[in-house]
Design a protein around this motif. Structure first.
Motif, PDB file in Angstrom:
ATOM      1  N   LYS A  68       1.146   4.092  -3.060  1.00  0.00           N
ATOM      2  CA  LYS A  68       0.952   5.509  -2.747  1.00  0.00           C
ATOM      3  C   LYS A  68       2.118   6.344  -3.265  1.00  0.00           C
ATOM      4  O   LYS A  68       1.937   7.433  -3.833  1.00  0.00           O
TER       5      LYS A  68
ATOM      6  N   LYS B 258       2.125   6.557  -7.122  1.00  0.00           N
ATOM      7  CA  LYS B 258       1.145   7.562  -7.575  1.00  0.00           C
ATOM      8  C   LYS B 258       1.698   8.974  -7.392  1.00  0.00           C
ATOM      9  O   LYS B 258       1.567   9.839  -8.281  1.00  0.00           O
TER      10      LYS B 258
ATOM     11  N   ASP C 142       0.819  -1.206   0.000  1.00  0.00           N
ATOM     12  CA  ASP C 142       0.000   0.000   0.000  1.00  0.00           C
ATOM     13  C   ASP C 142       0.861   1.268   0.000  1.00  0.00           C
ATOM     14  O   ASP C 142       0.550   2.259  -0.674  1.00  0.00           O
TER      15      ASP C 142
ATOM     16  N   GLU D 299       6.971   8.474   4.344  1.00  0.00           N
ATOM     17  CA  GLU D 299       6.613   8.260   2.937  1.00  0.00           C
ATOM     18  C   GLU D 299       7.329   9.256   2.026  1.00  0.00           C
ATOM     19  O   GLU D 299       7.754   8.908   0.924  1.00  0.00           O
TER      20      GLU D 299
END
Length: 554
Positions: free
Chosen positions: A486, A489, A482, A501
């Motif tokens: 993310k 993208k 996941d 992140e």
């Protein structure tokens, strides 16, 4: 006439009597380790069992009681092993047994088929037969069933009264509920499950104290770093003590940093000692279980979490194998189709074969070889996922060969433990990886693999950059799906993220930029001329081909 008398010189060793710690002659030291004060008279007693009886009778038994107690345990375990397995231990297993009986945690790095799992099963039975609880952790559901069947066979042979519980996702709904209830109540002596069970059902384990935990395939276990904390809890450590160990790791890093710049490390050293004293006091007041981890190739990263084993259990995850096996390696030059060569080998040597196809060819080629073999009367099956039916047919000799992909992640390489059935392995093509020579990849694992494999073809300045990027990529892998989606993208849309992140996004972007600048015609030409790698053009893109030795070794 002269007569010469020759007398032998004897040595006296201070402090080496195993019972009283006094002086002892070399002759007695070689005998039973007991000095003349502890056991007087001639050296007629020939075994420690009789010597212990005499020491007890004369009220002289001191330190030797602990040493002879260890000898007894070693003998008892050897007898149990022989009753359960039907044969005596190998020298390597005897070495592991002595370390386990001394209540030392350790890691085993040894190839498949040398007896790691059998040793772990019998040691679990040994601890559980003495009213302790044992936990055997394996990577796949198939292995849960195999270990469960084997341990029940050992229990029957040895005449033990041991309750065994096993759990995996392939059980029926009714069986799963029954096993979970048993585990919740602690109604078992030995538990067998996959590492996923620890993640999904830790709430059932958190209040159970295990005396012995055996992790078969540590690489699979460490895919979730939180499993380290969990296994330490079920071995008897409190969360406060685990945090104290983490504090030590952080403080040691800061201590090294300050030492490099000439800073004062005294206060940090005091904090480290304070945490260590807390750990030592806890261990001295509580009975901590032992942990043995094993693997054929320990590829796990040396993360900070892994170092908890060193701080709390006094061992490091080993990376060097403990032995080599007597295996013959043959390379056959291709004088006919690979499928025909595979068929002719199996016709000659018979069943008990594993066949691995190169990862780039994948399942489609495995199916092709399977069809080819079936047409020639060879009973083969493609082993793609964990199929217990295929393993049972192979074990019962209803199937001659299992076919899978040559990868260290392949369930055929990691998911079965049948040394009594597997006789030989055929690689239908060199185990290899094919990596697009592209900078457009977003998966950090694939980027890391590509950069590692082109490093030798870069100039010295680029190699320095490579080392820095490799270090950064290793810190963020493996990445949950996941999070990876993310970040992909965000890179495609040119947006920024936050916290960890964003750090990961920056590492990946830097690595992509480095690849964009580094993959030049000159580098591609160097690869073409190399003896260790090759490059080909597929649909207008260059693809790097490199050998995969880990898949071969696994």
């Amino acid at each position: 006439m002269y007569v010469t008398l020759m007398t032998s010189l004897r040595g006296i060793y201070r402090g080496l009597c195993i019972n009283c710690g006094g002086s002892i002659t070399d002759e007695r030291l070689l005998w039973l380790g007991l000095c003349h004060r502890c056991l007087s008279g001639e050296l007629k007693v020939r075994n420690w069992f009789v010597a212990e009886k005499i020491l007890k009778r004369d009220n002289k038994l001191k330190n030797a009681e602990r040493i002879y107690g260890f000898f007894k345990e070693t003998r008892d375990f050897a007898l149990l092993f022989r009753r359960a397995v039907g044969s005596r231990m190998w020298a390597l297993q005897e070495n592991w047994a002595r370390r386990a009986l001394l209540k030392r945690s350790f890691s085993i790095v040894a190839p498949t088929g040398v007896g790691k799992t059998v040793f772990g099963i019998v040691m679990a039975l040994y601890y559980s037969s003495r009213r302790g609880k044992s936990f055997i952790v394996v990577p796949t559901s198939i292995l849960v069933n195999q270990v469960y069947e084997r341990i029940n066979m050992f229990i029957k042979r040895a005449g033990l009264d041991v309750k065994v519980s096993h759990y995996h996702g392939s059980l029926s709904n009714k069986a799963r509920k029954e096993e979970l209830e048993r585990i919740r109540k602690g109604d078992f002596d030995v538990l067998i499950a996959t590492d996923r069970f620890i993640i999904n059902h830790f709430d059932l384990l958190v209040n159970i104290k295990f005396d012995f935990v055996f992790v078969d395939d540590i690489d699979s276990f460490l895919k979730s770093p939180k499993n380290i904390d969990r296994v330490l809890v079920i071995l008897g450590f409190s969360n406060e003590v685990i945090q104290a160990a983490m504090n030590i790791l952080v403080l040691r890093r800061e201590e090294r940093r300050l030492a490099k710049i000439g800073g004062d490390t005294a206060s940090i050293h005091q904090q480290i000692e304070k945490n260590r004293n807390m750990i030592w006091e806890f261990k001295s007041q509580n009975e901590i279980g032992i942990l043995i981890v094993s693997g054929a190739t320990l590829k796990s990263k040396r993360t900070r979490k892994i170092k908890l084993f060193e701080e709390l259990l006094d061992f490091q995850i080993g990376y060097q194998p403990e032995m080599l096996r007597n295996i013959k390696d043959f390379f056959l030059k291709e004088d006919k189709a690979v499928e025909e060569t595979v068929a002719s080998i199996i016709k000659r040597f018979g069943g008990g074969c594993l066949i691995f196809v190169p990862m780039p060819k994948g399942r489609e080629y495995a199916e092709k070889i399977n069809s080819f073999l079936l047409k020639r009367g060879i009973r083969s099956r493609v082993f793609w996922k964990e199929k217990e039916e295929a393993v049972n047919e192979f074990l019962e000799r209803k199937c001659d060969a299992l076919i899978g992909v040559a990868s260290y992640r392949s369930p055929l390489a990691r998911g079965i433990d049948l040394p009594e059935r597997i006789r030989y392995v055929i690689f239908a093509g060199v185990p290899r990886m094919e990596l697009p020579l592209s900078w457009k990849e977003n998966n950090p694992v694939k980027i890391l693999t590509l950069i590692r494999n082109i490093r030798d073809f870069l100039d010295e300045k680029q190699k320095l950059q490579t080392d820095r990027i490799i270090s950064s990529l290793k810190k963020i892998t493996p990445l949950p799906r996941d999070v990876r989606e993310k970040i992909t993208k965000a890179i495609e849309e040119g947006t920024r993220l936050a916290g960890f992140e964003e750090y990961v996004r920056n590492v990946i972007v830097d690595a992509r930029e480095f690849l964009k600048k580094s993959i030049t015609e000159e580098v591609i030409d160097k690869i073409r001329r190399s003896e260790t790698a090759s490059v080909k053009e597929v649909e207008g893109e260059f693809v790097l081909t490199v050998a995969d030795p880990i898949a071969y070794i696994q």
